[in-house]
Design an enzyme around this catalytic site. Structure first.
Site, PDB file in Angstrom:
ATOM      1  CG  HIS A   1      -7.949   6.434  -6.950  1.00 49.79           C
ATOM      2  ND1 HIS A   1      -8.652   6.468  -5.767  1.00 49.79           N
ATOM      3  CD2 HIS A   1      -6.756   7.022  -6.670  1.00 49.79           C
ATOM      4  CE1 HIS A   1      -7.914   7.034  -4.816  1.00 49.79           C
ATOM      5  NE2 HIS A   1      -6.763   7.388  -5.348  1.00 49.79           N
TER       6      HIS A   1
ATOM      7  CE1 TYR B   1      23.892  19.867  15.383  1.00 45.01           C
ATOM      8  CE2 TYR B   1      21.651  19.056  15.055  1.00 45.01           C
ATOM      9  CZ  TYR B   1      22.942  18.871  15.522  1.00 45.01           C
ATOM     10  OH  TYR B   1      23.287  17.676  16.104  1.00 45.01           O
TER      11      TYR B   1
ATOM     12  CE  LYS C   1      -3.721   4.349   0.844  1.00 43.37           C
ATOM     13  NZ  LYS C   1      -4.201   4.566  -0.530  1.00 43.37           N
TER      14      LYS C   1
ATOM     15  NE  ARG D   1     -10.849   2.883  -4.054  1.00 42.51           N
ATOM     16  CZ  ARG D   1     -11.393   3.289  -5.198  1.00 42.51           C
ATOM     17  NH1 ARG D   1     -12.353   2.571  -5.769  1.00 42.51           N
ATOM     18  NH2 ARG D   1     -10.979   4.397  -5.774  1.00 42.51           N
TER      19      ARG D   1
ATOM     20  NE  ARG E   1      -2.437   5.682  -7.707  1.00 46.24           N
ATOM     21  CZ  ARG E   1      -2.869   5.882  -6.469  1.00 46.24           C
ATOM     22  NH1 ARG E   1      -2.155   6.619  -5.614  1.00 46.24           N
ATOM     23  NH2 ARG E   1      -4.000   5.356  -6.068  1.00 46.24           N
TER      24      ARG E   1
ATOM     25  CB  CYS F   1      17.943  18.052  16.522  1.00 43.23           C
ATOM     26  SG  CYS F   1      18.484  19.687  17.014  1.00 43.23           S
TER      27      CYS F   1
ATOM     28  CG  ASP G   1      17.934  11.871  18.144  1.00 41.74           C
ATOM     29  OD1 ASP G   1      17.409  11.025  17.413  1.00 41.74           O
ATOM     30  OD2 ASP G   1      19.160  12.138  18.125  1.00 41.74           O
TER      31      ASP G   1
HETATM   32  C1  LIG Z   1      -5.374   5.213  -0.611  1.00 41.46           C
HETATM   33  C2  LIG Z   1      -6.494   4.930  -1.531  1.00 41.46           C
HETATM   34  C3  LIG Z   1      -7.807   5.177  -1.147  1.00 41.46           C
HETATM   35  C4  LIG Z   1      -8.172   5.865   0.152  1.00 41.46           C
HETATM   36  O1  LIG Z   1      -8.119   7.271  -0.029  1.00 41.46           O
HETATM   37  P1  LIG Z   1      -8.515   8.258   1.153  1.00 41.46           P
HETATM   38  O2  LIG Z   1      -8.349   9.607   0.564  1.00 41.46           O
HETATM   39  O3  LIG Z   1      -7.571   8.007   2.263  1.00 41.46           O
HETATM   40  O4  LIG Z   1      -9.909   7.950   1.521  1.00 41.46           O
HETATM   41  C5  LIG Z   1      -8.827   4.792  -2.006  1.00 41.46           C
HETATM   42  N1  LIG Z   1      -8.548   4.202  -3.188  1.00 41.46           N
HETATM   43  C6  LIG Z   1      -7.288   3.971  -3.609  1.00 41.46           C
HETATM   44  C7  LIG Z   1      -7.063   3.337  -4.935  1.00 41.46           C
HETATM   45  C8  LIG Z   1      -6.217   4.347  -2.800  1.00 41.46           C
HETATM   46  O5  LIG Z   1      -4.971   4.138  -3.225  1.00 41.46           O
END
Ligand SMILES: *Cc1c(COP(=O)(O)O)cnc(C)c1O
Length: 385
Positions: free
Chosen positions: A170, A268, A44, A223, A141, A315, A317
């Site tokens: 998750h 700045y 992602k 994942r 979430r 800054c 840039d």
């Molecule tokens: C982003 C995400 C992951 C990956 O997590 P990492 O910590 O980058 O391995 C896995 N599962 C879900 C649902 C996520 O949103």
């Protein structure tokens, strides 16, 4: 797959070097510790800022067959690059997005009973949808509430045109006590739903894969995102060294040099004032490129084989560093020299993140469209495990 080639005359004042050999090595290492689970590679946000096209091509070449993205648009972009592999979209689906999932054969994350109803209403044998049901075991979430999960699963299974391909949860934290509590809830559900009836069961993200054996044991998938890119601090290599290699090196160049007198200020707001005559180098990078402004008067940059401090405010840039006294080692630095913001020759991305009290993920993800990715196709060394 299609790559954009940059014109030979484009400036190389700023680049993110992507070491695809290091990526390969990380894949091989992660596989070796995944206890038989396959890697669902999370790509992602433009592969965490690393450039999704070459990253996915490399992962495919390493035999990765499962991918996850955050949004429908990211999934469609991969299909348009010709990626035919399995792709799970991790977002909570909006009912209006479902035709896009069906058209591009992207797997839907069932994020609630509401999402399940929308999927059942939309899917038909001519417009089928594959789903992974996410159960909310404590992250709060997205995800189906555990009490509703059995009936959601039952109704999805009975719906024509819907294939229930996975069951997932998750972690909110890899704190062992809380993670165990999440897995207890999840595993009770998996057992209640009939073990083996769902092709894929997955819970681990990168930290859980590396730190919690039960998160990958007996699961078909893990994942992994951050670990692929070397964005996790691990001590799994030889003699407790890190086994994961950093994949990105973020490099700019010196575009201006000057010596200022004691009492003169830089940038700045005049937040940094020289205590003695000081050589100042101006670098071609700023917060408009994704260099965090919070590094003002705090960060260090690798210039001429030394780490030198950022002085004054970053800054949009440009950013200034102190090379020290005009007669010191900084005298050798010239216009055009490289200056490393993170990666070999500078601070590690993990150390920069620690300094900012943030996760390393935010740094490569934060690079703007101005930063050119330069891909290096290194052949990995032998991996000794
Ligand atoms: C982003 C995400 C992951 C990956 O997590 P990492 O910590 O980058 O391995 C896995 N599962 C879900 C649902 C996520 O949103």
């Amino acid at each position: 797959m299609v790559f954009t080639r940059h014109s030979m005359t484009a400036s190389d004042r700023l680049r993110a070097e992507i070491d695809l050999g290091a990526l390969r090595q990380n894949v091989r290492f992660l596989r070796s510790v995944a206890r038989g689970a396959n890697l669902m590679s999370v790509v992602k946000a433009n592969a965490y800022g690393h450039g999704v096209g070459p990253v996915v091509e490399t992962l495919l070449d390493e035999g990765v067959r499962h991918f996850a993205v955050a949004t429908l648009d990211e999934g469609i972009a991969l299909r348009e690059r010709g990626v035919g592999a399995f792709i799970l979209v991790l977002a909570a689906p909006l009912p209006s997005d479902l035709p896009g999932y069906a058209q591009h054969n992207l797997a839907v994350t069932i994020s609630s009973a509401f999402a399940a109803d929308a999927v059942r209403a939309y899917a038909t044998p001519d417009s089928p949808l594959t789903v992974h049901v996410e159960v909310d075991t404590g992250m709060h979430r997205i995800g189906v509430r555990p009490a509703e999960a059995p009936s959601v699963l039952r109704r999805l299974r009975a719906a024509p045109g819907v294939t229930v391909d996975g069951l997932m949860t998750h972690f909110a934290t890899t704190d062992a006590v809380h993670a165990t509590c999440q897995m207890d809830r999840f595993d009770a559900l998996v057992a209640a739903c009939g073990e083996g009836r769902v092709p894929h069961v997955h819970v681990a993200n990168s930290e859980a894969l590396l730190g919690i054996p039960r998160a990958s044991e007996g699961r078909s998938l893990v994942r992994v995102g951050g670990a692929l890119y070397g964005l996790i601090r691990d001590q799994l290599g030889e003699q407790g060294a890190a086994a994961l290699r950093p994949v990105m090196r973020f490099v700019t160049r010196v575009v201006h040099l000057q010596t200022i007198a004691a009492g003169e200020a830089v940038s700045y707001g005049r937040t940094w004032i020289a205590e003695h005559p000081t050589r100042i180098a101006t670098l071609a990078v700023g917060y408009g490129d994704g260099l965090p402004r919070a590094l003002s008067n705090r960060g260090v940059v690798g210039v001429g084989e030394r780490l030198v401090p950022i002085v004054g405010r970053v800054c949009m840039d440009m950013t200034m560093v102190s090379l020290g006294r005009p007669s010191g080692p900084g005298a050798k630095v010239g216009v055009g020299d490289d200056a490393v913001l993170w990666g070999a020759g500078g601070a590690s991305v993990l150390d920069v993140a620690d300094l900012l009290k943030t996760t390393p993920y935010t740094l490569p993800c934060g690079l703007s469209g101005r930063v050119r990715r330069v891909f290096r196709h290194g052949v990995p060394d032998d991996v000794h495990l």
